[in-house]
Each structure stands twice: as C-alpha cells, then as structure tokens.
Write a protein that holds these residues in place. Structure first.
Motif, PDB file in Angstrom:
ATOM      1  N   LEU A   1       0.827  -1.201   0.000  1.00 18.65           N
ATOM      2  CA  LEU A   1       0.000   0.000   0.000  1.00 18.65           C
ATOM      3  C   LEU A   1       0.870   1.263   0.000  1.00 18.65           C
ATOM      4  N   SER A   2       2.075   1.170   0.532  1.00 18.12           N
ATOM      5  CA  SER A   2       2.953   2.346   0.571  1.00 18.12           C
ATOM      6  C   SER A   2       3.311   2.839  -0.820  1.00 18.12           C
ATOM      7  N   GLY A   3       3.197   1.947  -1.818  1.00 15.86           N
ATOM      8  CA  GLY A   3       3.506   2.341  -3.190  1.00 15.86           C
ATOM      9  C   GLY A   3       2.365   3.040  -3.895  1.00 15.86           C
ATOM     10  N   ALA A   4       1.206   3.129  -3.236  1.00 19.21           N
ATOM     11  CA  ALA A   4       0.024   3.720  -3.869  1.00 19.21           C
ATOM     12  C   ALA A   4       0.029   5.236  -3.734  1.00 19.21           C
ATOM     13  N   VAL A   5       1.077   5.854  -4.262  1.00 10.94           N
ATOM     14  CA  VAL A   5       1.197   7.309  -4.221  1.00 10.94           C
ATOM     15  C   VAL A   5       1.876   7.767  -5.506  1.00 10.94           C
ATOM     16  N   ASN A   6       1.451   8.910  -6.020  1.00 13.67           N
ATOM     17  CA  ASN A   6       2.004   9.432  -7.261  1.00 13.67           C
ATOM     18  C   ASN A   6       3.060  10.494  -6.995  1.00 13.67           C
ATOM     19  N   GLU A   7       4.128  10.457  -7.781  1.00  9.01           N
ATOM     20  CA  GLU A   7       5.067  11.567  -7.763  1.00  9.01           C
ATOM     21  C   GLU A   7       4.458  12.722  -8.553  1.00  9.01           C
ATOM     22  N   ASP A   8       4.810  13.942  -8.196  1.00  9.87           N
ATOM     23  CA  ASP A   8       4.249  15.117  -8.857  1.00  9.87           C
ATOM     24  C   ASP A   8       4.910  15.310 -10.217  1.00  9.87           C
ATOM     25  N   ASP A   9       4.123  15.210 -11.273  1.00 11.24           N
ATOM     26  CA  ASP A   9       4.657  15.425 -12.620  1.00 11.24           C
ATOM     27  C   ASP A   9       4.374  16.834 -13.126  1.00 11.24           C
ATOM     28  N   GLY A  10       3.932  17.704 -12.221  1.00 13.62           N
ATOM     29  CA  GLY A  10       3.650  19.081 -12.591  1.00 13.62           C
ATOM     30  C   GLY A  10       2.204  19.345 -12.932  1.00 13.62           C
ATOM     31  N   PHE A  11       1.381  18.295 -12.967  1.00 15.40           N
ATOM     32  CA  PHE A  11      -0.030  18.459 -13.325  1.00 15.40           C
ATOM     33  C   PHE A  11      -0.970  17.964 -12.245  1.00 15.40           C
ATOM     34  N   ASN A  12      -0.414  17.549 -11.109  1.00 10.89           N
ATOM     35  CA  ASN A  12      -1.268  17.111 -10.006  1.00 10.89           C
ATOM     36  C   ASN A  12      -2.005  18.308  -9.426  1.00 10.89           C
ATOM     37  N   LYS A  13      -3.319  18.238  -9.454  1.00 15.87           N
ATOM     38  CA  LYS A  13      -4.147  19.315  -8.914  1.00 15.87           C
ATOM     39  C   LYS A  13      -4.699  18.921  -7.559  1.00 15.87           C
ATOM     40  N   PRO A  14      -4.775  19.854  -6.627  1.00 14.81           N
ATOM     41  CA  PRO A  14      -5.457  19.537  -5.367  1.00 14.81           C
ATOM     42  C   PRO A  14      -6.923  19.227  -5.643  1.00 14.81           C
ATOM     43  N   THR A  15      -7.476  18.313  -4.876  1.00  9.29           N
ATOM     44  CA  THR A  15      -8.879  17.947  -5.073  1.00  9.29           C
ATOM     45  C   THR A  15      -9.772  19.149  -4.814  1.00  9.29           C
TER      46      THR A  15
ATOM     47  N   ALA B   1       7.306 -14.632  -8.040  1.00 11.22           N
ATOM     48  CA  ALA B   1       7.734 -13.834  -9.183  1.00 11.22           C
ATOM     49  C   ALA B   1       7.550 -12.363  -8.847  1.00 11.22           C
ATOM     50  N   PHE B   2       8.518 -11.546  -9.256  1.00 11.19           N
ATOM     51  CA  PHE B   2       8.440 -10.112  -8.973  1.00 11.19           C
ATOM     52  C   PHE B   2       9.353  -9.362  -9.928  1.00 11.19           C
ATOM     53  N   ILE B   3       9.194  -8.046  -9.975  1.00 15.07           N
ATOM     54  CA  ILE B   3      10.118  -7.201 -10.713  1.00 15.07           C
ATOM     55  C   ILE B   3      10.860  -6.316  -9.711  1.00 15.07           C
ATOM     56  N   THR B   4      12.125  -6.036 -10.012  1.00 10.52           N
ATOM     57  CA  THR B   4      12.922  -5.233  -9.096  1.00 10.52           C
ATOM     58  C   THR B   4      12.977  -3.765  -9.510  1.00 10.52           C
ATOM     59  N   ASN B   5      12.603  -3.468 -10.748  1.00 11.38           N
ATOM     60  CA  ASN B   5      12.600  -2.089 -11.240  1.00 11.38           C
ATOM     61  C   ASN B   5      11.250  -1.773 -11.866  1.00 11.38           C
ATOM     62  N   GLN B   6      10.876  -0.508 -11.846  1.00  8.71           N
ATOM     63  CA  GLN B   6       9.619  -0.092 -12.455  1.00  8.71           C
ATOM     64  C   GLN B   6       9.784   1.309 -13.032  1.00  8.71           C
ATOM     65  N   PRO B   7       8.852   1.736 -13.885  1.00  8.44           N
ATOM     66  CA  PRO B   7       8.945   3.096 -14.428  1.00  8.44           C
ATOM     67  C   PRO B   7       8.905   4.136 -13.321  1.00  8.44           C
ATOM     68  N   LYS B   8       9.691   5.187 -13.452  1.00  2.00           N
ATOM     69  CA  LYS B   8       9.697   6.245 -12.446  1.00  2.00           C
ATOM     70  C   LYS B   8       8.387   7.024 -12.489  1.00  2.00           C
ATOM     71  N   GLY B   9       7.915   7.450 -11.308  1.00  2.00           N
ATOM     72  CA  GLY B   9       6.697   8.237 -11.259  1.00  2.00           C
ATOM     73  C   GLY B   9       5.673   7.737 -10.270  1.00  2.00           C
ATOM     74  N   GLY B  10       5.967   6.642  -9.583  1.00  2.00           N
ATOM     75  CA  GLY B  10       5.043   6.147  -8.576  1.00  2.00           C
ATOM     76  C   GLY B  10       3.886   5.352  -9.150  1.00  2.00           C
ATOM     77  N   MET B  11       2.778   5.361  -8.418  1.00  2.00           N
ATOM     78  CA  MET B  11       1.621   4.543  -8.779  1.00  2.00           C
ATOM     79  C   MET B  11       1.102   4.864 -10.182  1.00  2.00           C
ATOM     80  N   ALA B  12       1.168   6.123 -10.585  1.00  3.28           N
ATOM     81  CA  ALA B  12       0.625   6.510 -11.887  1.00  3.28           C
ATOM     82  C   ALA B  12       1.341   5.801 -13.025  1.00  3.28           C
ATOM     83  N   THR B  13       2.664   5.804 -13.006  1.00  4.84           N
ATOM     84  CA  THR B  13       3.395   5.216 -14.125  1.00  4.84           C
ATOM     85  C   THR B  13       3.410   3.695 -14.083  1.00  4.84           C
ATOM     86  N   ILE B  14       3.457   3.099 -12.889  1.00  5.26           N
ATOM     87  CA  ILE B  14       3.443   1.640 -12.818  1.00  5.26           C
ATOM     88  C   ILE B  14       2.082   1.098 -13.223  1.00  5.26           C
ATOM     89  N   THR B  15       1.071   1.956 -13.226  1.00  2.00           N
ATOM     90  CA  THR B  15      -0.275   1.558 -13.665  1.00  2.00           C
ATOM     91  C   THR B  15      -0.536   1.966 -15.116  1.00  2.00           C
TER      92      THR B  15
END
Length: 401
Positions: free
Chosen positions: A165-179, A333-347
C-alpha cells in the motif's frame, strides 16, 4: 493507429499517454477528460516535444453523456480507458466501445465490474473487438507475474497476488491538482469501496463471498546462498481486486486464489474501523475517502508504512504453491525495477503496452479478457523493460521446496 485516452489527463492517464507517444505507429492521441483546462495544459506540454507534434489533441468529454462518449469513440481505432472509479464507469464505457467496434483496454481494479465486463465477451466477438481489462499494476503486472510463478511449478493449487500500500502514491509530474471542493480522490474511493464491500475469493475450488482484510501468511521464496530456509513469512490482508476471480480462468484446476495488501500491520485496525462505518452506512464511500486523504492524511499514512515495512520485499509480487517433481513446492515472481513516477506510471505504462501488443499481432483473439488469458508474460515484460531504465524490469522467478 488513432487512440482515444479517456481520463487521459488524470495521473494514470497521463502516464499511459506519455508511453503511447513513444510508439511510432500511433498517429494520433485524443486526450479526453471532464477537466478541459487540465487536458489542454497537459497536451500543450507534450506538443513542446518534437515526437508529439501533430499527434495529440485534447477534447472535453463527460463519460456520463452517452451520445458524446460514443461519438468520440467512433472517431478512433482504440480506446484506452483510465476513468475511475471503475465500479461506476467501467461497464458503460466498455459497452460503448464494443458497440462502436473499437478495441479497448482499461486499468479496472474493481472485481464487480470485472465480472460484468467479462460477460460482454460474446458481444465483443460479434463486433470483432479485442478488449483487455485490468492491464495496470494490480491487476495487470500482478496477473502476469502470477502466470510466471505458476508456470515454474508442475501443478499449481494456490495463487496469491499482493502489493504494498505504501507504493500507492504518485510523484508530482507538474499536473497534479489539489482535489477541488466537493470532489473526492478516485483512488481513495476505490480503496474504500474495496474495503467496505463483500469480496469474492477462490477457496477450496469454489468462489466464495467474504469480507476483506482477512489475514493470512505465506512463505515467500527468496534467493539464499546459505544453507538455510529459502523463504520468508509475509503477512497478507485480502482485498477485492480482480485477480481473485480471473486467474482461475487461466488455471481452471486452481483451488485457492486471492489478492491482498502487504505491510499494513500498523494501520489495519484503523482501516477496518473506517470500512465498518461505511458498511454500516454511518459514512458514505466518498466521505470515508475524504477522511483518508484530508489534511495530508495520505502522505502521513504512506510515510508511516514506508518506515515500518520490509524494504527487501518488492512492491508487487506473485506467489504460487503446488507440486514440482512430485514434491510440494512454492514459487514467487516479482520485478525489481519499475517506471519512475510512482503509482501513476506503474499503472498507466502497462495499459499503453496494449497498443504494441495489438499492433504487432500478439493479441489475435476477439472478446473481453483478463490480461493472463491472452498476453504472453515474456512478451509483455520485454516491452515493459524499455520503460524501467537500463536494467529493465529485473523480472525474477524463484522456487522453494
């Protein structure tokens, strides 16, 4: 190939759009969303890149307006749907895509609409449509990791997919708006929905209904050069994600299957309290989601989880138990690397991989499918490698007996 990215200006949609733009065969991407200003700002940022010139535009789209939805779909070849929560929007958007005869992929992470969308398979076949639902992180990457783990055994009885669950967060790509006032975070709504509704899991060969956040422990295989136990105990708390109901379609002899969260030992009681209040109708789903996210609540929770969880356990993993060479055995089975950017990019990045899978002829069947039914995991992870840095995904499969 012309692509309609519904919800393409949201966090996960933006990741899917950025990944889709790396494919030369994609001639146009239409970013469709209810926040036109955000969509236009995002598109403008992409047009500054030479690769995006003339290949991307933004439109306003309210997905609850069926006429406008179908008009937008009719003008493209493929629909990428990132508009959640999917228990509200999954079925009607897929239905519209099928009726318009357009290929479709989404990141649906709710089990109820997954079950309903799979029932549309014959309708999709009749319209020559290929639809893959739940091609994100979990479900998506997790399903294909499950295939890799299960395939390492001769016979598989149990499959568990799990994520931090700790991975369920997005890095700010400059377009994250407050709700905005009156709105609520879609990811938080999804989590509350998963925690407060009954879920289905496969138990002893039968699909049964149960409550979420049931605790189990699995012995997960690890690499170990020393002559000691080559597995570690992992605590898993069940959740209503689609893997529990779709993997049995790929492995019909499966006896047990569920999806769950890792590393929530310190907060599971508070999650149960919130879920119970929603189930008792003391809180609405939206109000409970606000409670989870208001006043920096999400950030504080993620920090707390990251500080207490095991850092040697991957963010998404699959576990299989069964027989190998006539003996009980397990596989992970698992992956050790993922696309940078947090939950948004891994999804969002896996969703975009639907496009080259379709373009290169790896998806020949028509109908509605879960990822594990029609996607070769080796082909998928090879495509994902290029988005995960010079070392690729670091796909790893381990067994223990």
């Amino acid at each position: 190939m012309k692509v309609l990215a519904i919800g393409g200006s949201g966090g996960m949609g933006r990741a899917a759009v950025r990944a889709a733009l790396t494919f030369d065969f994609v001639s146009e991407i239409v970013v469709a969303g209810i926040d036109l200003e955000l969509a236009e700002d995002f598109v403008a940022s992409l047009k500054a890149e030479a690769s995006a010139t003339g290949r991307i535009r933004a439109i306003y789209l309210d997905v609850t307006d069926d006429v406008s939805l179908r008009q937008a779909i009719s003008e493209v070849d493929v629909v990428l749907n990132s508009a959640g929560p999917f228990f509200r929007f999954g079925v009607p958007i897929l239905t519209a895509a099928i009726d318009e005869g357009k290929h479709y992929c989404d990141i649906c992470d709710d089990w109820q609409p997954t079950a309903e969308m799979l029932k549309l398979s014959e309708r999709a076949k009749q319209n020559n449509v290929t639809a893959v639902i739940g091609l994100g992180a979990s479900p998506g990457i997790s399903n294909l990791l499950c295939v890799k783990a299960a395939s390492a055994l001769d016979k598989v009885d149990t499959i568990v997919s799990a994520w931090k669950l700790s991975g369920a967060v997005n890095e700010d790509d400059g377009f994250n708006k407050p709700t905005a006032e009156g709105q609520v975070d879609a990811a938080a709504v999804h989590l509350i929905h998963c925690l407060s509704e009954s879920i289905q899991v496969l138990k002893d060969g039968k699909m049964v209904e149960t409550t979420p956040l049931q605790h189990t422990q699995i012995d997960y295989p690890v690499a170990n050069s020393a002559k000691t136990k080559n597995s570690v105990p992992l605590d898993v708390w069940s959740l209503g994600h689609p893997e529990a109901i779709t993997l049995v379609r790929r492995f019909p002899a499966l006896q047990n299957c569920y999806n769950g969260m890792l590393g929530i030992n310190d907060i599971v009681d508070s999650l149960r309290q919130i879920a119970a209040a929603v189930a008792a109708k003391e809180l609405s789903v939206d109000d409970a989601a606000r409670l989870l996210t208001e006043d920096g609540g999400r950030e504080a929770r993620q920090t707390r989880l990251a500080e207490t969880e095991r850092d040697d356990i991957p963010g998404i993993l699959a576990y299989a138990a069964g027989r190998k060479n006539g003996q009980f055995a397990t596989a992970g089975a698992f992956i050790t690397n993922q696309p940078k950017g947090g939950m948004a990019t891994i999804t969002g990045t896996p969703q975009a991989l639907f496009l080259p899978l379709l373009h290169k002829g790896h998806l020949q069947q028509t109908g509605v499918f879960a990822p594990e039914e029609v996607i070769d995991p080796d082909v998928f992870f090879e495509l994902l490698d290029s988005f995960c840095g010079p070392k690729g995904t670091g796909l790893t499969v381990l067994t223990s007996s």
